[in-house]
Write a protein that holds these residues in place. Sequence first.
Motif, PDB file in Angstrom:
ATOM      1  N   SER A 428       0.857  -1.193   0.000  1.00  0.00           N
ATOM      2  CA  SER A 428       0.000   0.000   0.000  1.00  0.00           C
ATOM      3  C   SER A 428       0.891   1.242   0.000  1.00  0.00           C
ATOM      4  N   GLY A 429       0.280   2.376  -0.290  1.00  0.00           N
ATOM      5  CA  GLY A 429       1.045   3.626  -0.291  1.00  0.00           C
ATOM      6  C   GLY A 429       1.696   3.868   1.054  1.00  0.00           C
ATOM      7  N   HIS A 430       0.957   3.560   2.110  1.00  0.00           N
ATOM      8  CA  HIS A 430       1.475   3.753   3.465  1.00  0.00           C
ATOM      9  C   HIS A 430       2.689   2.850   3.706  1.00  0.00           C
ATOM     10  N   ALA A 431       2.544   1.578   3.300  1.00  0.00           N
ATOM     11  CA  ALA A 431       3.644   0.631   3.494  1.00  0.00           C
ATOM     12  C   ALA A 431       4.866   1.072   2.695  1.00  0.00           C
ATOM     13  N   LEU A 432       4.630   1.576   1.490  1.00  0.00           N
ATOM     14  CA  LEU A 432       5.764   2.030   0.668  1.00  0.00           C
ATOM     15  C   LEU A 432       6.516   3.170   1.337  1.00  0.00           C
ATOM     16  N   ARG A 433       5.705   4.080   1.944  1.00  0.00           N
ATOM     17  CA  ARG A 433       6.354   5.198   2.639  1.00  0.00           C
ATOM     18  C   ARG A 433       7.213   4.695   3.793  1.00  0.00           C
ATOM     19  N   LEU A 434       6.668   3.672   4.492  1.00  0.00           N
ATOM     20  CA  LEU A 434       7.440   3.127   5.623  1.00  0.00           C
ATOM     21  C   LEU A 434       8.732   2.471   5.123  1.00  0.00           C
ATOM     22  N   VAL A 435       8.633   1.757   3.993  1.00  0.00           N
ATOM     23  CA  VAL A 435       9.851   1.129   3.457  1.00  0.00           C
ATOM     24  C   VAL A 435      10.875   2.218   3.149  1.00  0.00           C
ATOM     25  N   GLU A 436      10.393   3.298   2.568  1.00  0.00           N
ATOM     26  CA  GLU A 436      11.310   4.374   2.213  1.00  0.00           C
ATOM     27  C   GLU A 436      11.976   4.950   3.464  1.00  0.00           C
ATOM     28  N   GLU A 437      11.116   5.195   4.496  1.00  0.00           N
ATOM     29  CA  GLU A 437      11.615   5.799   5.728  1.00  0.00           C
ATOM     30  C   GLU A 437      12.613   4.910   6.458  1.00  0.00           C
ATOM     31  N   ARG A 438      12.322   3.617   6.456  1.00  0.00           N
ATOM     32  CA  ARG A 438      13.121   2.729   7.302  1.00  0.00           C
ATOM     33  C   ARG A 438      13.988   1.789   6.494  1.00  0.00           C
ATOM     34  N   ASN A 439      14.287   2.198   5.245  1.00  0.00           N
ATOM     35  CA  ASN A 439      15.013   1.288   4.376  1.00  0.00           C
ATOM     36  C   ASN A 439      16.373   0.897   4.943  1.00  0.00           C
ATOM     37  N   ASP A 440      17.049   1.839   5.603  1.00  0.00           N
ATOM     38  CA  ASP A 440      18.368   1.514   6.153  1.00  0.00           C
ATOM     39  C   ASP A 440      18.267   0.434   7.214  1.00  0.00           C
ATOM     40  N   GLU A 441      17.265   0.603   8.098  1.00  0.00           N
ATOM     41  CA  GLU A 441      17.114  -0.390   9.165  1.00  0.00           C
ATOM     42  C   GLU A 441      16.705  -1.745   8.592  1.00  0.00           C
ATOM     43  N   LEU A 442      15.802  -1.702   7.582  1.00  0.00           N
ATOM     44  CA  LEU A 442      15.397  -2.952   6.939  1.00  0.00           C
ATOM     45  C   LEU A 442      16.609  -3.637   6.321  1.00  0.00           C
ATOM     46  N   ASN A 443      17.433  -2.827   5.674  1.00  0.00           N
ATOM     47  CA  ASN A 443      18.656  -3.353   5.075  1.00  0.00           C
ATOM     48  C   ASN A 443      19.549  -4.027   6.090  1.00  0.00           C
ATOM     49  N   ASP A 444      19.720  -3.330   7.223  1.00  0.00           N
ATOM     50  CA  ASP A 444      20.533  -3.887   8.305  1.00  0.00           C
ATOM     51  C   ASP A 444      19.987  -5.218   8.766  1.00  0.00           C
ATOM     52  N   ALA A 445      18.663  -5.335   8.764  1.00  0.00           N
ATOM     53  CA  ALA A 445      18.052  -6.565   9.256  1.00  0.00           C
ATOM     54  C   ALA A 445      18.019  -7.658   8.189  1.00  0.00           C
ATOM     55  N   GLY A 446      18.376  -7.340   6.948  1.00  0.00           N
ATOM     56  CA  GLY A 446      18.476  -8.388   5.934  1.00  0.00           C
ATOM     57  C   GLY A 446      17.459  -8.305   4.812  1.00  0.00           C
ATOM     58  N   TRP A 447      16.543  -7.329   4.888  1.00  0.00           N
ATOM     59  CA  TRP A 447      15.600  -7.182   3.780  1.00  0.00           C
ATOM     60  C   TRP A 447      16.211  -6.264   2.730  1.00  0.00           C
ATOM     61  N   ILE A 448      16.365  -6.789   1.511  1.00  0.00           N
ATOM     62  CA  ILE A 448      16.844  -5.922   0.440  1.00  0.00           C
ATOM     63  C   ILE A 448      15.643  -5.648  -0.462  1.00  0.00           C
ATOM     64  N   ILE A 449      15.187  -4.416  -0.426  1.00  0.00           N
ATOM     65  CA  ILE A 449      13.968  -4.058  -1.143  1.00  0.00           C
ATOM     66  C   ILE A 449      14.298  -2.966  -2.145  1.00  0.00           C
ATOM     67  N   GLU A 450      13.864  -3.188  -3.360  1.00  0.00           N
ATOM     68  CA  GLU A 450      14.092  -2.162  -4.377  1.00  0.00           C
ATOM     69  C   GLU A 450      12.759  -1.482  -4.638  1.00  0.00           C
ATOM     70  N   LEU A 451      12.736  -0.174  -4.516  1.00  0.00           N
ATOM     71  CA  LEU A 451      11.485   0.551  -4.745  1.00  0.00           C
ATOM     72  C   LEU A 451      11.395   0.938  -6.214  1.00  0.00           C
TER      73      LEU A 451
END
Length: 545
Positions: A428-451
Motif C-alpha cells: 500500500s502507499g502507506h507501506a511504501l512510505r514506511l519502506v522508504e523511511e526505514r530502508n536503512d534499518e530494513l537493510n541492516d536486518a536483511g531485507w533488500i527491497i528495491e522501490l
Amino acid sequence: MAPIRVLPPTVAARIAAGEVITRPLSVVRELVDNALDAGARHIDIELSQGGYDLIAVHDDGGGICSADCQLLGIRHATSKLPLDAVLEISTLGFRGEALASIFAVADVEIRTRVSDEALGTRVTREAEMPIQRAPIARRTGTSVEVKRLFRRMPVRRNSADPASEQRLILRWVTTCALVNPAVGFTLRNDDRVLFSSRPAAFQEALENAWGASVAQRLLPFGPLLCGDVQFDGVISGPSTHRSRRDQVVVSVNGRMCSVPELSQALERVWREHLPRGRYPYLVLRICAPPAAIDVNIHPSKDVVAMSAVSGLAALVERELHAVLGRALYQPADTVRLVLRDSSLDGHSASEATAGYETGTGWGQRIVEAGSLPRLRIVGQVDDTLIVCETANGALLIDQHRAHERVIFERLRDRSQQRFAPPIPLHLSGHALRLVEERNDELNDAGWIIELCPPHSAILHACPVGFEPGDLIGILEHAGTESNAPFLAAVACHNAIRKRQPLTVDAAEALLAALTLTTNPTTCPHGQPIILQLDHRFLERQFVWR
Ligand code: ADP
Ligand code: MG
C-alpha cells in the motif's frame, strides 16, 4: 564607566579559583587526590556543615618537605610534572592549581612532615593576610584544614545546602574507596561517622560500598588486554539494577572518570540487558600507559580521552554482553510464591487444547550444549512458561521472550536468503512510505527491497526464517513503535505469544535455538527470559534445612 585597570592579584586569584573550587565536594576531591598521589594508606576526612564550615583531610602519605612548603599556595606550583613534560600524567593532580585555588576562597592550614626531616611545617593563610610558615612537630604525612569556604562569595555561601552536599561527598568517598581498595578511608560529618573502610582486597571494598547481598551477586570479568590497555571489573547480574547511573564506576589508572566512546558502548549494553531506564552496579577498572590517555580535556579532570578507544570499547562491550548473557535470573530473597485459586482455573481448559493433545513426551526431552546448562523439559505453565530442570534446580522460561531473543540474534547476524528471481511485492502507499523511511534499518536486518515508484517494490532478499509476506506485518509494527530499536520491534512482532500452547517438539526446538544465542537470559528489550529457582532458593523457601 570606570577606567580600565588590572585587577589586584588577590581578586584575580579568587575569580580563577571560583572555577576550580565550585563547592565543598570539589575541595574534598582535590585534597583526597593529593593524599592518594602522596601514597597514603589511610585518609581521614572530617566535615562540618557539609564542608561549608570545615573540611579537613588527614593522610599518612609522604608529606611535603620544608623547602617545598615555600611554594604552597602559589598557582601552578606542582611537584607532579617535570619541567619538560610532554603531558604524560600518572598522578591524579598535575596542574598545581588546587591548593592555590583553595587558598583564594577559604582559610587554610596545612601541617605536614616528610620522614627524613626532624620537623614539619605549618602553613597558614587567614583572611587576606600573607601566607605564614612555621616549624612544628608532627608525624609523617599531611593534614589540610579548609575553613569558612566561600566566606567572600555570598552567592555560593547563601545557596549552600549542607545536607545534600554531605550526601554527595559520601557518595564520592564511597566510590573512591571502591576504586582504591588498598587505601582505608573514614568520613565524618560533625563527629558522626558516615563511612569507614580499611585497606583491603577488592571484594571487601565491594561489600563495604554496596552491601554483602549485592556484592555476592556481582559477576567478575577480565582481566583482558586490548593492546597495552588492560581492564577488569565486576557487574551486577541482570536481576539487580537501579534507577540511577550513580553506581556505574569507570576508572582509568585509578582516576574515576568517564571516557566518552566507552560510555556509549556501556549504554548499548544496558539497553540490551536491562529494562528501560535501569542501570547496573559496575566497576570497570582500566589500566593504560600514561602516554595513551589525555586527562586534560576537561577542567574537572573527570573526562578522559584515550587513544585507540574504539577497540577497547568494542572489547568491553563484547565481554559484558557475554558475562550478562551467561547470568541467570535469581528471584530476590524476599519473593513469596503465592498459588492463587484463580491460577488453577484454566487448567482443564488448556489440557484440552491441541498443544497438549499432541504433546506427549514432555519430561523426556533433553536440550544440551550451548550457552545454557543441560536442560530437561518438564512442561508448560499457563501456556506461557516452559519449565525445565537443570542440575541446579528449576528454570522458568518465558516462551515469548525466548523466541524474541532467537529472532533478534538471527536478524542481528544478518543471515540472509536471496531470491532469484526477486519477488514483486504489492504494498500500500502507506507501506511504501514506511519502506522508504526505514530502508536503512530494513537493510541492516536483511531485507533488500528495491522501490520502483510509483507503486511496486521488489524483494531481493530477506532474513533466514522469514517469509516475503511477513514484511507487511513488520512494517505495521515498526510504524507504531518508531522509538523502539527496529530489530527488537521486529523480533517482538514475530515471536510466539504468551498463552499459546506448545507441542513438546516446538518447545524443544525453541530451547535448542535459545541455547545457541549469545545472551539467552535477557530479551532484546532488556527484560528477563529465565527465572532460576535454584536449590538454595528452594531450600530457603521450604525451610528444608
Ligand atoms: P597538583 O596536585 O596538581 O600538583 P595541588 O595544588 O593540588 O596541585 O598541590 C600542589 C603540590 O602540593 C603537589 O604537587 C604536591 O607536591 C603538594 N601536595 C599537596 N597536597 C599534598 C599531600 N597531601 N601530600 C603530599 N604533597 C602534597
Ligand atoms: Mg592536586
